[in-house]
Design an enzyme around this catalytic site. Structure first.
Site, PDB file in Angstrom:
ATOM      1  N   LEU A   1      73.569 -65.863  -9.985  1.00  0.00           N
ATOM      2  CA  LEU A   1      72.467 -64.996  -9.556  1.00  0.00           C
ATOM      3  C   LEU A   1      71.231 -65.217 -10.430  1.00  0.00           C
ATOM      4  O   LEU A   1      70.304 -64.419 -10.417  1.00  0.00           O
ATOM      5  CB  LEU A   1      72.901 -63.526  -9.601  1.00  0.00           C
ATOM      6  N   SER A   2      71.252 -66.288 -11.185  1.00  0.00           N
ATOM      7  CA  SER A   2      70.098 -66.722 -11.978  1.00  0.00           C
ATOM      8  C   SER A   2      69.724 -65.777 -13.102  1.00  0.00           C
ATOM      9  O   SER A   2      68.552 -65.436 -13.278  1.00  0.00           O
ATOM     10  CB  SER A   2      68.880 -66.938 -11.081  1.00  0.00           C
TER      11      SER A   2
ATOM     12  N   THR B   1      68.618 -78.148  -2.418  1.00  0.00           N
ATOM     13  CA  THR B   1      67.501 -78.818  -1.747  1.00  0.00           C
ATOM     14  C   THR B   1      66.241 -78.778  -2.607  1.00  0.00           C
ATOM     15  O   THR B   1      65.330 -79.569  -2.391  1.00  0.00           O
ATOM     16  CB  THR B   1      67.187 -78.137  -0.392  1.00  0.00           C
ATOM     17  N   ASP B   2      66.187 -77.861  -3.579  1.00  0.00           N
ATOM     18  CA  ASP B   2      64.911 -77.687  -4.313  1.00  0.00           C
ATOM     19  C   ASP B   2      64.504 -78.941  -5.094  1.00  0.00           C
ATOM     20  O   ASP B   2      63.368 -79.408  -4.993  1.00  0.00           O
ATOM     21  CB  ASP B   2      64.887 -76.417  -5.195  1.00  0.00           C
TER      22      ASP B   2
ATOM     23  N   ASP C   1      64.987 -70.837  -8.705  1.00  0.00           N
ATOM     24  CA  ASP C   1      65.403 -69.583  -9.340  1.00  0.00           C
ATOM     25  C   ASP C   1      64.228 -68.868 -10.002  1.00  0.00           C
ATOM     26  O   ASP C   1      64.050 -67.656  -9.856  1.00  0.00           O
ATOM     27  CB  ASP C   1      66.497 -69.846 -10.378  1.00  0.00           C
TER      28      ASP C   1
HETATM   29  C1  GLA Z   1      70.874 -73.663  -9.429  1.00  0.00           C
HETATM   30  C2  GLA Z   1      69.532 -74.244  -9.850  1.00  0.00           C
HETATM   31  C3  GLA Z   1      68.535 -74.251  -8.690  1.00  0.00           C
HETATM   32  C4  GLA Z   1      69.135 -74.853  -7.433  1.00  0.00           C
HETATM   33  C5  GLA Z   1      70.515 -74.282  -7.163  1.00  0.00           C
HETATM   34  C6  GLA Z   1      71.194 -74.989  -6.024  1.00  0.00           C
HETATM   35  O1  GLA Z   1      70.748 -72.305  -9.142  1.00  0.00           O
HETATM   36  O2  GLA Z   1      69.004 -73.513 -10.916  1.00  0.00           O
HETATM   37  O3  GLA Z   1      67.366 -74.919  -9.072  1.00  0.00           O
HETATM   38  O4  GLA Z   1      69.152 -76.250  -7.515  1.00  0.00           O
HETATM   39  O5  GLA Z   1      71.361 -74.348  -8.286  1.00  0.00           O
HETATM   40  O6  GLA Z   1      70.495 -74.782  -4.854  1.00  0.00           O
END
Ligand code: GLA
Length: 388
Positions: A126-127, A38-39, A173
């Site tokens: 987990l970014s 959604t971001d 993230d």
């Molecule tokens: C990844 C991207 C985020 C977001 C998610 C899905 O983590 O880095 O910006 O779009 O996917 O919600």
């Protein structure tokens, strides 16, 4: 304890390699309770920073070179500040991309040395990349006294990922890594970037992450493709409603009228996003009321949308969610992050956590022939310069 030890590892390694006292920065990974994909559609997200983080130790050099060392890989990389470009070596891109963005924003940098380490599992959704980018941005901001705001550093990290990693990620993230607050989730409006900290009131419930240990190479190309499909949906609506700037402004009625007849696939993608927008807002109210059961149900619905309509799940993630779907002790579960592998997030009654982990690990191993890793996530503060 772990925080303490990795911070000291990067500091000590830095001193061994470069012989001076570094600045040390910690920047965490994140979970997202609900609000997936959604971001970049200017909707809301509900992430939180976790107790797994990247750490960098950084210090000045006397020339215009960048010298990097990644403790995990035992690998080093050198570049000149004047010829920054993406490399096929992978990990240096998150650092080089941020240095490049700082220069492009008009900040004069000088050469620096950096040691990187951390315990955010790589490719687990987990970014880890955002945590390295934020750690780098905050560390260079401190090292060169640039006085860049937290929000600007977040935006800069996002641009770095677009240009040096080639994935057109949204802002979630980096925002979660930089703005995280202990025991709170962040309700972030990705259009205005207004945010609210919502206390994570989940007595007797733990956030359990199951790492599928799958990392599909599709992740970045399919991610960019989903963005394009959302943009295509907006274009179809915009022809009739010029005021619609993103799927944030779209309604189901608009989708039925203008998108469904024109493109069935784009319709399916957009439908998921428009429904998820609403689910998040309601889920946030559930959380505020402490109704975790209602929130959990929405998480399962999110998973089904991501799997069947947005089509960013995979066999292994679906398996993990199906394993826990009818368990009384699991209030909600879904795949998390960009998709095509990585983790599921599960809200689990505390007294059942141990047994659930055991059972799921055995079943996953038997059926998918893969090792399952599990973590219990604690919600921690965002990026900080450490005084160690
Ligand atoms: C990844 C991207 C985020 C977001 C998610 C899905 O983590 O880095 O910006 O779009 O996917 O919600």
């Amino acid at each position: 304890m772990q925080t303490f030890s990795i911070a000291h590892t990067v500091k000590d390694k830095y001193k061994t390699l470069f012989g001076t006292e570094p600045i040390v920065v910690r920047s965490p990974g994140r979970v997202n309770i609900i609000g997936e994909h959604t971001d970049y559609n200017e909707g809301f997200v509900l992430p939180a920073a976790i107790d797994k983080a990247s750490y960098v130790a950084v210090g000045l050099r006397n020339d215009d070179r960048i010298s990097l060392y990644a403790e995990e890989f035992g690998d080093s990389f050198e570049s000149s500040l004047t010829t920054l470009a993406p490399t096929d070596r992978g990990w240096p891109n998150y650092i080089l991309g941020v240095a490049d963005q700082l220069q492009k924003s008009g900040h004069a940098l000088k050469g620096f040395n950096m040691v990187l380490s951390g315990d955010v599992p790589i490719g687990a959704g987990l970014s880890s990349s955002a945590s390295i980018e934020c750690a780098t941005g905050f560390a260079l901001n401190e090292l060169f006294g640039l006085s860049i705001s937290r929000l600007e550093l977040v935006k800069l990290a996002q641009r770095a990922e677009h240009l040096f990693a080639g994935v057109r990620v949204g802002i979630m993230d980096m925002f979660a890594s930089a703005f995280g607050k202990q025991d709170h989730v962040i309700k972030l409006d990705c259009r205005s970037l207004d945010y609210e900290y919502v206390p994570l009131k989940m007595d007797g419930i733990k956030i359990v992450l199951f790492n599928s240990n799958v990392e599909h190479s599709l992740a970045s190309s399919e991610y960019n493709m989903r963005r394009q499909q959302c943009e295509a949906g907006v274009a179809l609506i915009k022809a009739h409603h010029p005021e619609v700037a993103s799927l944030r402004d779209a309604t189901m009625e608009m989708l039925h009228k203008y998108v469904e007849p024109a493109d069935a696939l784009v319709y399916k993608r957009c439908k998921y996003v428009v429904e998820e927008k609403e689910r998040l807002l309601q889920g946030c109210e559930d959380l505020k009321r402490g109704d975790i059961k209602a929130l959990g149900k929405k998480m399962f619905a999110t998973h089904d949308g991501l799997s069947k309509e947005y089509e960013v799940s995979c066999e292994e993630l679906d398996f993990l969610v199906d394993q826990v779907r009818n368990k009384e002790a699991v209030l909600g579960a879904r795949m998390m992050g960009g998709g095509f592998g990585g983790c599921t997030i599960n809200l689990v009654r505390e007294d059942a956590v141990e047994d659930l982990i055991k059972e799921t690990t055995t079943n996953y191993n038997q059926q998918m022939k893969l090792k399952l890793l599990s973590y219990i996530a604690q919600i921690e503060d965002g990026t900080s310069v450490l005084s160690i």
